[in-house]
Design a protein around this motif. Structure first.
Motif, PDB file in Angstrom:
ATOM      1  N   GLU A   1     -11.709  -1.543   1.619  1.00  0.00           N
ATOM      2  CA  GLU A   1     -13.070  -1.006   1.464  1.00  0.00           C
ATOM      3  C   GLU A   1     -13.056   0.337   0.749  1.00  0.00           C
ATOM      4  O   GLU A   1     -13.863   0.586  -0.155  1.00  0.00           O
ATOM      5  N   SER A   2     -12.132   1.201   1.119  1.00  0.00           N
ATOM      6  CA  SER A   2     -12.042   2.536   0.522  1.00  0.00           C
ATOM      7  C   SER A   2     -11.670   2.444  -0.958  1.00  0.00           C
ATOM      8  O   SER A   2     -12.254   3.138  -1.797  1.00  0.00           O
ATOM      9  N   SER A   3     -10.703   1.598  -1.269  1.00  0.00           N
ATOM     10  CA  SER A   3     -10.279   1.438  -2.664  1.00  0.00           C
ATOM     11  C   SER A   3     -11.415   0.907  -3.518  1.00  0.00           C
ATOM     12  O   SER A   3     -11.654   1.398  -4.627  1.00  0.00           O
TER      13      SER A   3
ATOM     14  N   TRP B   1       0.816  -1.223   0.000  1.00  0.00           N
ATOM     15  CA  TRP B   1       0.000   0.000   0.000  1.00  0.00           C
ATOM     16  C   TRP B   1       0.845   1.266   0.000  1.00  0.00           C
ATOM     17  O   TRP B   1       0.322   2.365   0.147  1.00  0.00           O
TER      18      TRP B   1
ATOM     19  N   ALA C   1     -14.644   1.119  -2.906  1.00  0.00           N
ATOM     20  CA  ALA C   1     -15.699   2.131  -2.983  1.00  0.00           C
ATOM     21  C   ALA C   1     -15.352   3.220  -3.999  1.00  0.00           C
ATOM     22  O   ALA C   1     -16.243   3.766  -4.655  1.00  0.00           O
ATOM     23  N   ASP C   2     -14.061   3.517  -4.131  1.00  0.00           N
ATOM     24  CA  ASP C   2     -13.607   4.547  -5.072  1.00  0.00           C
ATOM     25  C   ASP C   2     -13.360   3.983  -6.469  1.00  0.00           C
ATOM     26  O   ASP C   2     -12.915   4.715  -7.353  1.00  0.00           O
TER      27      ASP C   2
ATOM     28  N   GLU D   1     -11.067   1.898  -7.338  1.00  0.00           N
ATOM     29  CA  GLU D   1      -9.636   1.737  -7.596  1.00  0.00           C
ATOM     30  C   GLU D   1      -9.260   0.257  -7.645  1.00  0.00           C
ATOM     31  O   GLU D   1      -9.910  -0.579  -7.020  1.00  0.00           O
TER      32      GLU D   1
ATOM     33  N   MET E   1      -9.895  -1.171   6.060  1.00  0.00           N
ATOM     34  CA  MET E   1     -10.298   0.165   5.635  1.00  0.00           C
ATOM     35  C   MET E   1      -9.725   0.510   4.266  1.00  0.00           C
ATOM     36  O   MET E   1     -10.414   1.094   3.429  1.00  0.00           O
ATOM     37  N   LEU E   2      -8.457   0.156   4.024  1.00  0.00           N
ATOM     38  CA  LEU E   2      -7.835   0.433   2.731  1.00  0.00           C
ATOM     39  C   LEU E   2      -8.548  -0.300   1.604  1.00  0.00           C
ATOM     40  O   LEU E   2      -8.815   0.276   0.549  1.00  0.00           O
TER      41      LEU E   2
END
Length: 72
Positions: free
Chosen positions: A50-52, A23, A54-55, A57, A47-48
Motif C-alpha cells: 500500500e505504501s509503495s 523488500w 501510494a508513493d 514506487e 502495508m509495504l
C-alpha cells in the motif's frame, strides 16, 4: 501478490523471526508463535505494498521457485 515469507525460530530472540527478502535485507517482523509470525508478515506485506503504491514506487518482482532454480 506472491512474495516470499521466510519464518525461522531464533534462540537468541526466543521467537519466530520473519524475513521478507524481496523488500530488502532489513525487512523483518516476528511472532511468539509460527501462526502469529505469519500473520504479522501478511500485515507488513500489505502495508509495504500500500505504501509503495501510494508513493508511486514500483513494487519488487516476486521471486518464484522457477526463477530461484534458474539462478542456482
Amino acid at each position: 501478490m506472491k512474495y516470499t515469507i521466510v519464518i525461522q525460530w531464533s534462540d537468541e530472540d526466543e521467537c519466530f523471526v520473519v524475513s521478507l527478502p524481496e523488500w530488502g535485507e532489513f525487512c523483518h517482523t516476528h511472532g511468539e508463535t509460527y501462526e502469529k509470525a505469519f500473520k504479522n508478515a501478511q500485515e507488513v506485506l500489505e502495508m509495504l505494498i500500500e505504501s509503495s503504491l501510494a508513493d508511486g514506487e514500483t513494487l519488487p518482482e516476486p521471486k518464484t521457485l522457477e526463477k530461484s532454480l534458474e539462478v542456482a
